[in-house]
Enzyme design. Structure first.
Site, mmCIF file in Angstrom:
data_model
loop_
_atom_site.group_PDB
_atom_site.id
_atom_site.type_symbol
_atom_site.label_atom_id
_atom_site.label_comp_id
_atom_site.label_asym_id
_atom_site.label_seq_id
_atom_site.Cartn_x
_atom_site.Cartn_y
_atom_site.Cartn_z
ATOM 1 N N TRP A 58 -25.394 -36.551 1.561
ATOM 2 C CA TRP A 58 -26.198 -36.993 2.702
ATOM 3 C C TRP A 58 -25.532 -36.622 4.023
ATOM 4 O O TRP A 58 -26.215 -36.322 5.011
ATOM 5 C CB TRP A 58 -26.404 -38.507 2.604
ATOM 6 N N HIS A 89 -33.258 -43.102 -5.006
ATOM 7 C CA HIS A 89 -32.185 -42.679 -4.117
ATOM 8 C C HIS A 89 -31.884 -41.181 -4.274
ATOM 9 O O HIS A 89 -31.640 -40.472 -3.294
ATOM 10 C CB HIS A 89 -30.928 -43.513 -4.388
ATOM 11 N N ASN A 114 -27.379 -23.392 0.528
ATOM 12 C CA ASN A 114 -27.480 -24.684 -0.131
ATOM 13 C C ASN A 114 -26.950 -24.599 -1.556
ATOM 14 O O ASN A 114 -27.630 -24.149 -2.468
ATOM 15 C CB ASN A 114 -28.932 -25.171 -0.131
#
Length: 155
Positions: A58, A89, A114
């Site tokens: 995150w 989540h 990524n």
């Protein structure tokens, strides 16, 4: 018609950044190790590679934005591992991270690769961190070098 394609050719004084999560460290450490080895094997000097560790996936996009804003790097790779659990989540973290990384890439016009694994089970992550599916750290490092070269050609 001109044809442009990046190669595994490191631009002159290029700096690269690896931003990696400490969460699921057994996996992320393997990704970072492979990325560092790949950069070194393709001519990126150790002092031209910055490794930044953050608590979890995150947190990667905000660190990527800070690095990109500094203007010192030709590409950033993001490495992490999000494993599905019993709640939503997983989706929030994986999707938020991916969207944030794309935003950084577009806002700062820098390749942001990524390499954050979003998997169902730990075995899936192991397969992509040096197992039967290769190593995403290596793949993102190669793509970063190629994209840095391509953007140099397009300048």
């Amino acid at each position: 018609m001109p044809y442009f394609e990046g190669e595994l050719r490191v631009p002159g004084s290029a700096r690269f950044a690896i931003i990696a999560s400490r969460w699921n460290s057994r996996i992320t450490d393997a990704l970072v190790t492979a990325a560092r080895q790949t950069f070194a094997g393709n001519g990126v000097a150790e002092d031209a590679l910055d490794v930044i560790r953050v608590p979890g996936s995150w947190e990667i996009p905000v660190a990527a934005a800070r690095v990109a804003a500094g203007g010192q790097h030709v590409a950033i790779i993001a490495l992490g591992c999000v494993i599905r659990g019993d709640t939503r989540h997983y989706e929030h973290v994986a999707d938020g991270c991916a969207n944030g990384l794309m935003r950084v890439a577009l806002d700062f016009r820098i390749p942001v690769l990524n390499g954050v694994l979003a998997v169902e089970h730990i075995e899936d992550a192991e397969a992509r961190a040096g197992g039967s599916h290769g190593n995403k750290g290596e793949e993102t490092a190669l793509a970063a070098i190629e994209m840095a070269h391509l953007l140099e050609l397009l300048a």
